[in-house]
Design an enzyme around this catalytic site. Sequence first.
Site, PDB file in Angstrom:
ATOM      1  CB  SER A 142      -0.858   0.003   1.266  1.00 33.65           C
ATOM      2  OG  SER A 142      -1.455   1.265   1.465  1.00 33.65           O
ATOM      3  CE1 TYR A 155      -3.822  -2.260   5.273  1.00 35.85           C
ATOM      4  CE2 TYR A 155      -3.076  -0.045   4.716  1.00 35.85           C
ATOM      5  CZ  TYR A 155      -3.592  -1.272   4.331  1.00 35.85           C
ATOM      6  OH  TYR A 155      -3.848  -1.519   3.004  1.00 35.85           O
TER       7      TYR A 155
HETATM    8  N1  LIG Z   1      -8.992  -0.632  -0.599  1.00 35.00           N
HETATM    9  C1  LIG Z   1      -7.967   0.205  -0.592  1.00 35.00           C
HETATM   10  O1  LIG Z   1      -8.173   1.427  -0.726  1.00 35.00           O
HETATM   11  C2  LIG Z   1      -6.556  -0.325  -0.504  1.00 35.00           C
HETATM   12  C3  LIG Z   1      -5.500   0.585  -0.665  1.00 35.00           C
HETATM   13  C4  LIG Z   1      -4.189   0.127  -0.641  1.00 35.00           C
HETATM   14  C5  LIG Z   1      -3.932  -1.223  -0.454  1.00 35.00           C
HETATM   15  N2  LIG Z   1      -4.967  -2.087  -0.280  1.00 35.00           N
HETATM   16  C6  LIG Z   1      -4.626  -3.513  -0.125  1.00 35.00           C
HETATM   17  O2  LIG Z   1      -5.179  -4.233  -1.214  1.00 35.00           O
HETATM   18  C7  LIG Z   1      -5.475  -5.575  -0.808  1.00 35.00           C
HETATM   19  C8  LIG Z   1      -6.922  -5.891  -1.146  1.00 35.00           C
HETATM   20  O3  LIG Z   1      -7.735  -4.989  -0.429  1.00 35.00           O
HETATM   21  P1  LIG Z   1      -9.318  -4.818  -0.679  1.00 35.00           P
HETATM   22  O4  LIG Z   1      -9.599  -3.381  -0.523  1.00 35.00           O
HETATM   23  O5  LIG Z   1      -9.729  -5.549  -1.884  1.00 35.00           O
HETATM   24  O6  LIG Z   1      -9.844  -5.535   0.656  1.00 35.00           O
HETATM   25  P2  LIG Z   1     -11.219  -6.304   0.972  1.00 35.00           P
HETATM   26  O7  LIG Z   1     -12.283  -5.900   0.044  1.00 35.00           O
HETATM   27  O8  LIG Z   1     -11.436  -6.137   2.431  1.00 35.00           O
HETATM   28  O9  LIG Z   1     -10.804  -7.825   0.648  1.00 35.00           O
HETATM   29  C9  LIG Z   1      -9.764  -8.424   1.398  1.00 35.00           C
HETATM   30  C10 LIG Z   1      -9.572  -9.845   0.931  1.00 35.00           C
HETATM   31  O10 LIG Z   1      -8.590 -10.444   1.786  1.00 35.00           O
HETATM   32  C11 LIG Z   1      -9.111 -11.664   2.307  1.00 35.00           C
HETATM   33  N3  LIG Z   1      -8.588 -11.922   3.644  1.00 35.00           N
HETATM   34  C12 LIG Z   1      -8.584 -11.091   4.706  1.00 35.00           C
HETATM   35  N4  LIG Z   1      -8.035 -11.707   5.773  1.00 35.00           N
HETATM   36  C13 LIG Z   1      -7.684 -12.956   5.352  1.00 35.00           C
HETATM   37  C14 LIG Z   1      -7.064 -14.056   5.993  1.00 35.00           C
HETATM   38  N5  LIG Z   1      -6.696 -14.020   7.288  1.00 35.00           N
HETATM   39  N6  LIG Z   1      -6.846 -15.182   5.278  1.00 35.00           N
HETATM   40  C15 LIG Z   1      -7.237 -15.238   3.986  1.00 35.00           C
HETATM   41  N7  LIG Z   1      -7.814 -14.228   3.317  1.00 35.00           N
HETATM   42  C16 LIG Z   1      -8.038 -13.099   4.007  1.00 35.00           C
HETATM   43  C17 LIG Z   1     -10.612 -11.488   2.289  1.00 35.00           C
HETATM   44  O11 LIG Z   1     -11.223 -12.743   2.124  1.00 35.00           O
HETATM   45  P3  LIG Z   1     -12.186 -13.466   3.194  1.00 35.00           P
HETATM   46  O12 LIG Z   1     -12.942 -12.432   3.913  1.00 35.00           O
HETATM   47  O13 LIG Z   1     -12.992 -14.389   2.323  1.00 35.00           O
HETATM   48  O14 LIG Z   1     -11.200 -14.190   4.044  1.00 35.00           O
HETATM   49  C18 LIG Z   1     -10.835 -10.667   1.031  1.00 35.00           C
HETATM   50  O15 LIG Z   1     -10.922 -11.503  -0.106  1.00 35.00           O
HETATM   51  C19 LIG Z   1      -5.177  -5.633   0.689  1.00 35.00           C
HETATM   52  O16 LIG Z   1      -3.896  -6.184   0.885  1.00 35.00           O
HETATM   53  C20 LIG Z   1      -5.211  -4.175   1.113  1.00 35.00           C
HETATM   54  O17 LIG Z   1      -4.439  -3.945   2.263  1.00 35.00           O
HETATM   55  C21 LIG Z   1      -6.269  -1.671  -0.281  1.00 35.00           C
END
Ligand SMILES: NC(=O)c1ccc[n+]([C@@H]2O[C@H](COP(=O)([O-])OP(=O)(O)OC[C@H]3O[C@@H](n4cnc5c(N)ncnc54)[C@H](OP(=O)(O)O)[C@@H]3O)[C@@H](O)[C@H]2O)c1
Length: 259
Positions: A142, A155
């Site tokens: 991130s 985080y």
């Molecule tokens: N959204 C943003 O603005 C943003 C910005 C920068 C970086 N990111 C990064 O991008 C990535 C994806 O984020 P997102 O926004 O798509 O998040 P999200 O919608 O909350 O989805 C997170 C995913 O991670 C899985 N997950 C969480 N904990 C887990 C665990 N212990 N074991 C296995 N799977 C797990 C969840 O699956 P289940 O619930 O099915 O386990 C879900 O598929 C993350 O690494 C996040 O930190 C996000």
Amino acid sequence: MAGGFRSAVITGASRGLGAALARRLAGPGVLLGLTGRDAAALEAVAEACRARGAEVRLALLDVRDGARMMEVLRGWDAERPVELAIANAGIAAGTRPDGSAEGLEAFRAQIEVNLMGGVHLVEALLPAMRARGRGRLALVSSVAAFRGLPDSPGYCASKAALWAYGEAVRAGLAGSGVEMTLVAPGFFDSAMGERWEGPRPFSISAEDAAARILRAVERGAAVAAFPWPLAWALRLSPVAPARLVDMLVRRVAFRIRGA
Ligand SMILES: NC(=O)c1ccc[n+]([C@@H]2O[C@H](COP(=O)([O-])OP(=O)(O)OC[C@H]3O[C@@H](n4cnc5c(N)ncnc54)[C@H](OP(=O)(O)O)[C@@H]3O)[C@@H](O)[C@H]2O)c1
């Protein structure tokens, strides 16, 4: 199908960015290995990928469980050598709604999921990729890796640690035939994004983020950090006076709901 990859593994593919990456990679002749913990959500993503012609393997697993990650990912690699593996699963805690700091438990969980989840994926697949002299790895960190923010210390620490780990591994891959892309997205729309209460400058869709990441992976980029104004402001912040940057980031107050 993006990038011509015939086999790919994505963690956290049940929603958000992971699901968008899976849909984008799906196509005829492609084998996708998707992981998550929410069976119904993961199955819905698998169905969308199958509709695009891909074959899909699913595993309900927690990325914190290193032994199970090894077993599942190596099993998929034995079935068809994995050409692209993306460590995407992540969680965000942060300050509580009353403004108090995240607890130790939440801090530890972020390190275990965001850092160790990525390490487990690399440990599971890199030895075989090295042996084949071929493969692509992507670690989703991130822009929060580049500068600690007062409302999400755990985080930021977990994503900075993943970044440093990835740099170390990537530097050692020279000449191996294996490439690693370190990914630092800014804000994009997802379940995680929706829980964020505060300014979300330059926010994009998860689909747009997935497209940018796969374009970078396809060309073997070392880094995919976007959007560039946010990414570069944070990447360059260590050269500015520390107290000045402290003052600026204090103005970016936010809450992460449900943390
Ligand atoms: N959204 C943003 O603005 C943003 C910005 C920068 C970086 N990111 C990064 O991008 C990535 C994806 O984020 P997102 O926004 O798509 O998040 P999200 O919608 O909350 O989805 C997170 C995913 O991670 C899985 N997950 C969480 N904990 C887990 C665990 N212990 N074991 C296995 N799977 C797990 C969840 O699956 P289940 O619930 O099915 O386990 C879900 O598929 C993350 O690494 C996040 O930190 C996000």
